[in-house]
Enzyme design. Sequence first.
Site, PDB file in Angstrom:
ATOM      1  N   GLU A   1      65.501  19.775 -29.481  1.00 33.35           N
ATOM      2  CA  GLU A   1      65.984  19.586 -28.114  1.00 33.35           C
ATOM      3  C   GLU A   1      66.813  20.750 -27.581  1.00 33.35           C
ATOM      4  O   GLU A   1      67.836  20.514 -26.908  1.00 33.35           O
ATOM      5  CB  GLU A   1      66.789  18.289 -28.054  1.00 33.35           C
ATOM      6  CG  GLU A   1      68.103  18.281 -28.878  1.00 33.35           C
ATOM      7  CD  GLU A   1      67.978  17.818 -30.314  1.00 33.35           C
ATOM      8  OE1 GLU A   1      66.891  17.982 -30.897  1.00 33.35           O
ATOM      9  OE2 GLU A   1      68.964  17.312 -30.868  1.00 33.35           O
TER      10      GLU A   1
ATOM     11  N   HIS B   1      61.200  12.039 -26.343  1.00 30.70           N
ATOM     12  CA  HIS B   1      62.328  12.101 -27.280  1.00 30.70           C
ATOM     13  C   HIS B   1      63.174  13.356 -27.039  1.00 30.70           C
ATOM     14  O   HIS B   1      64.395  13.275 -26.886  1.00 30.70           O
ATOM     15  CB  HIS B   1      61.791  12.061 -28.715  1.00 30.70           C
ATOM     16  CG  HIS B   1      62.848  12.140 -29.764  1.00 30.70           C
ATOM     17  ND1 HIS B   1      63.328  11.034 -30.434  1.00 30.70           N
ATOM     18  CD2 HIS B   1      63.540  13.196 -30.267  1.00 30.70           C
ATOM     19  CE1 HIS B   1      64.259  11.412 -31.288  1.00 30.70           C
ATOM     20  NE2 HIS B   1      64.408  12.720 -31.214  1.00 30.70           N
ATOM     21  N   GLU B   2      62.533  14.504 -26.998  1.00 30.79           N
ATOM     22  CA  GLU B   2      63.316  15.741 -26.834  1.00 30.79           C
ATOM     23  C   GLU B   2      63.981  15.783 -25.465  1.00 30.79           C
ATOM     24  O   GLU B   2      65.113  16.248 -25.324  1.00 30.79           O
ATOM     25  CB  GLU B   2      62.451  16.985 -27.071  1.00 30.79           C
ATOM     26  CG  GLU B   2      61.758  17.046 -28.444  1.00 30.79           C
ATOM     27  CD  GLU B   2      62.645  16.710 -29.644  1.00 30.79           C
ATOM     28  OE1 GLU B   2      63.876  16.889 -29.567  1.00 30.79           O
ATOM     29  OE2 GLU B   2      62.110  16.243 -30.664  1.00 30.79           O
TER      30      GLU B   2
ATOM     31  N   ASP C   1      70.111  18.873 -44.596  1.00 28.27           N
ATOM     32  CA  ASP C   1      68.642  18.990 -44.588  1.00 28.27           C
ATOM     33  C   ASP C   1      67.986  18.038 -45.572  1.00 28.27           C
ATOM     34  O   ASP C   1      66.821  17.688 -45.435  1.00 28.27           O
ATOM     35  CB  ASP C   1      68.207  20.403 -44.999  1.00 28.27           C
ATOM     36  CG  ASP C   1      68.481  21.418 -43.918  1.00 28.27           C
ATOM     37  OD1 ASP C   1      68.723  21.011 -42.764  1.00 28.27           O
ATOM     38  OD2 ASP C   1      68.451  22.622 -44.240  1.00 28.27           O
TER      39      ASP C   1
ATOM     40  N   TYR D   1      67.515   7.348 -36.694  1.00 27.11           N
ATOM     41  CA  TYR D   1      66.554   7.204 -35.595  1.00 27.11           C
ATOM     42  C   TYR D   1      66.265   5.732 -35.282  1.00 27.11           C
ATOM     43  O   TYR D   1      66.690   5.201 -34.259  1.00 27.11           O
ATOM     44  CB  TYR D   1      65.234   7.896 -35.960  1.00 27.11           C
ATOM     45  CG  TYR D   1      65.316   9.395 -36.012  1.00 27.11           C
ATOM     46  CD1 TYR D   1      64.863  10.174 -34.950  1.00 27.11           C
ATOM     47  CD2 TYR D   1      65.830  10.060 -37.118  1.00 27.11           C
ATOM     48  CE1 TYR D   1      64.923  11.555 -34.986  1.00 27.11           C
ATOM     49  CE2 TYR D   1      65.895  11.444 -37.166  1.00 27.11           C
ATOM     50  CZ  TYR D   1      65.443  12.186 -36.096  1.00 27.11           C
ATOM     51  OH  TYR D   1      65.519  13.548 -36.133  1.00 27.11           O
TER      52      TYR D   1
ATOM     53  N   HIS E   1      67.147  13.699 -25.380  1.00 27.79           N
ATOM     54  CA  HIS E   1      68.311  14.362 -25.976  1.00 27.79           C
ATOM     55  C   HIS E   1      69.155  15.097 -24.922  1.00 27.79           C
ATOM     56  O   HIS E   1      70.314  15.412 -25.178  1.00 27.79           O
ATOM     57  CB  HIS E   1      67.881  15.378 -27.029  1.00 27.79           C
ATOM     58  CG  HIS E   1      67.741  14.818 -28.414  1.00 27.79           C
ATOM     59  ND1 HIS E   1      68.753  14.137 -29.041  1.00 27.79           N
ATOM     60  CD2 HIS E   1      66.709  14.877 -29.313  1.00 27.79           C
ATOM     61  CE1 HIS E   1      68.348  13.796 -30.274  1.00 27.79           C
ATOM     62  NE2 HIS E   1      67.113  14.226 -30.464  1.00 27.79           N
TER      63      HIS E   1
ATOM     64  N   GLU F   1      70.525  10.714 -32.522  1.00 30.75           N
ATOM     65  CA  GLU F   1      69.123  10.335 -32.750  1.00 30.75           C
ATOM     66  C   GLU F   1      68.843   8.863 -32.432  1.00 30.75           C
ATOM     67  O   GLU F   1      67.759   8.522 -31.970  1.00 30.75           O
ATOM     68  CB  GLU F   1      68.700  10.668 -34.182  1.00 30.75           C
ATOM     69  CG  GLU F   1      68.775  12.163 -34.532  1.00 30.75           C
ATOM     70  CD  GLU F   1      67.908  13.060 -33.648  1.00 30.75           C
ATOM     71  OE1 GLU F   1      67.009  12.558 -32.941  1.00 30.75           O
ATOM     72  OE2 GLU F   1      68.153  14.286 -33.664  1.00 30.75           O
TER      73      GLU F   1
HETATM   74  N1  BES Z   1      67.008  17.063 -33.323  1.00 31.70           N
HETATM   75  C1  BES Z   1      65.857  16.607 -33.999  1.00 31.70           C
HETATM   76  C2  BES Z   1      65.421  17.497 -35.118  1.00 31.70           C
HETATM   77  C3  BES Z   1      66.450  17.676 -36.211  1.00 31.70           C
HETATM   78  C4  BES Z   1      67.281  16.632 -36.613  1.00 31.70           C
HETATM   79  C5  BES Z   1      66.568  18.898 -36.832  1.00 31.70           C
HETATM   80  C6  BES Z   1      68.234  16.848 -37.609  1.00 31.70           C
HETATM   81  C7  BES Z   1      67.505  19.109 -37.830  1.00 31.70           C
HETATM   82  C8  BES Z   1      68.338  18.078 -38.217  1.00 31.70           C
HETATM   83  C9  BES Z   1      64.703  16.373 -33.041  1.00 31.70           C
HETATM   84  O1  BES Z   1      65.084  15.872 -31.803  1.00 31.70           O
HETATM   85  C10 BES Z   1      63.851  15.310 -33.646  1.00 31.70           C
HETATM   86  O2  BES Z   1      64.355  14.240 -33.818  1.00 31.70           O
HETATM   87  N2  BES Z   1      62.609  15.609 -33.952  1.00 31.70           N
HETATM   88  C11 BES Z   1      61.684  14.634 -34.477  1.00 31.70           C
HETATM   89  C12 BES Z   1      60.975  14.035 -33.315  1.00 31.70           C
HETATM   90  C13 BES Z   1      60.460  12.660 -33.481  1.00 31.70           C
HETATM   91  C14 BES Z   1      61.444  11.667 -33.983  1.00 31.70           C
HETATM   92  C15 BES Z   1      59.874  12.178 -32.158  1.00 31.70           C
HETATM   93  C16 BES Z   1      60.735  15.376 -35.386  1.00 31.70           C
HETATM   94  O3  BES Z   1      60.768  16.588 -35.405  1.00 31.70           O
HETATM   95  O4  BES Z   1      59.955  14.744 -36.089  1.00 31.70           O
HETATM   96 ZN    ZN Z   2      65.838  13.863 -32.070  1.00 28.24          ZN
END
Ligand code: BES
Ligand code: ZN
Length: 636
Positions: free
Chosen positions: A307, A331-332, A409, A417, A335, A354
């Site tokens: 995002e 989703h993005e 990570d 979520y 955010h 999330e």
């Molecule tokens: N912000 C996140 C990605 C993220 C979270 C990166 C924690 C590093 C640490 C992003 O918005 C996200 O949630 N991406 C998901 C999308 C999905 C849930 C629709 C993904 O990449 O799978």
């Molecule tokens: Zn997210």
Amino acid sequence: MEIRSLFMPLLLSVTLVACNKPPQMPQNTEQTDVSVAVAGDPAAALIEPGTDYHSFANPDEIKVTHLALDLEVDFARQILKGQASLQFVRMEEGASELVLDTRDLAIDSVTVEGKAVPYELGEKDPVLGSALTIQVPAEADVVTIDYQTSPDASGVQWLTPAQTAGKQHPFLFTQAQAIHARSFIPLQDSPQVRMTYQATIRTPQELLAVMSASNDPDTERDGEYHFNMPQPIPSYLIALAVGNLEFKSMGERTGVYAEPSVLEAAAQEFEDTEAMLMVTEKKFGHYRWDRYDLLILPPSFPFGGMENPRLSFITPTVIAGDKSLVSLIAHELAHSWSGNTVTNATWRDLWLNEGFTTYLTYRIMEMIYGEKREQMEFVLGMQSLESDIEALPEQDEVLAIDLRGRDPDEVFSDIPYEKGALFARELEQKVGREAFDRFLMQYFEHFAFQSITTDTFVQYLQDTLYKEHGDKLSWDRINQWIYEPGIPAGAPVAQSDAFARVDNARAMWLAGEIPAADIDTQDWNTHQWLYFLNNMPDELNKEQLTELDNAFSLTQVGNNEIAHSWLLMAINNWYTPAFDRLHNYLVSIGRNKLVKPLYKALSETPEGKAFAKKAFEEAKSGYHPLTVKANEDFVN
Ligand code: BES
Ligand code: ZN
């Protein structure tokens, strides 16, 4: 040098942590004592909400407020080189040490108004990197650091021309969340530190640079690009990409950047972005970030989306041709409210970002594509949550998770979520949609451009929604949602009529009552296919898999999510006719959520492991550092 972080000693205590339930919230509006006891071990240190255990920085003493970057992108050496000037304010009178986070940065000099000042680069911690401690003169409020990144920077991926769609030009992108901004900028890499930024990026002349800031689609391509982010953002939202990018508008405030060969398909797939933006601001408050553009990355992008403000970074694997995977965009975009406007103060509070974003995603999907689609996505989301919960240790099922001593990570699951979203959905159902929407809109307004902890949220909830609707809510239950594992009994249940038909077809086929070819799948959508496959028994025989494949050409399916589900079944039942596709899939996609479960399943048998190893070796040089790190242990 003194290391401020409590990270090291806590490495030892993490296995003792079973639960981090806080004291009961009393029925008043005063701030309560929020230190959190660690169950089972009275001697173990308390979690201090608001303490960022993943940063060396000292924002309580000196806080950075603005960043000015000037970087040259050197594709030949795979480094970023230049300077970062940090403007700061003293939170404590007379504070004289500025502590920054870095990882694998080479520091050339630290100066104030052109004069060198003393600094020290601390020892490297494997997760946190190295603290950079700068002695700042009493009258100074800006320091300038000349530095360069390492080719192995954890937050940067350098792609050769062969790894791009166009095959002619190199590509670079950054991914800072959670704690990787420090690998390409020395800064206070904590989500509770917000800064405005400006940047000059120097690239080869034929390439375009874009950032999570103001981007001018009509800028001249001259290899020198200027950016400004006037709203204060946390470091994990700083982002840069450089490549042979073109722009196509999708609406008044929305557009897409992509390599030329991908641009048209992306703009079509995501053409509803403008409508999504409009319905979201109508319900949850105005969009505060001016433009909302998408950047389509090469397939090695390790996430579905990120995002980055004004410019979400998006995997190309969701361009399915039928908009079936566009909830990612919702989703993005969401955010922009939950995450970018109101931000988690520490990674323990990630569920605030999330969970509310996932809740808003469902709402946006319902507003744009209708209730039926929302219900299907909700069922799939709940199934994914349930299977995560089966696999997770209890302490990782808690929304306000204890991450001390851990690498954020490595703690990635559906809990923040889908469990977070389910909690929001329950609040909505208890107080009614109208009241809950009003609450959310006020929440975004109240905390706009602030970073907050779970505890601050809880206090706000108590002062607002709970105060008005205390008769419909239970404070014990709210605590249970946030501080205890699992899903509280009686939580909202997902249900979809469109899936009942699929259940029926699957059951009849499994019972041998109809051949696969006779199942009426004519009007099935992607969600129904996913539901059909994901709910097959763990074990099927070769004849059954062959029959499914012959009837539905699953090995050739174009949709990357359906392919993922099918390939997982193929691995678990050693259905080798799908293995060429499997190999191809693993070496051409780097999105961790799509490849990791496949590698994991493969590595459960010796033959599978050999197959995984071969694919991984071939793919590795094209994978993002995060995808390499997430898979190399069990593949090797
Ligand atoms: N912000 C996140 C990605 C993220 C979270 C990166 C924690 C590093 C640490 C992003 O918005 C996200 O949630 N991406 C998901 C999308 C999905 C849930 C629709 C993904 O990449 O799978
Ligand atoms: Zn997210």
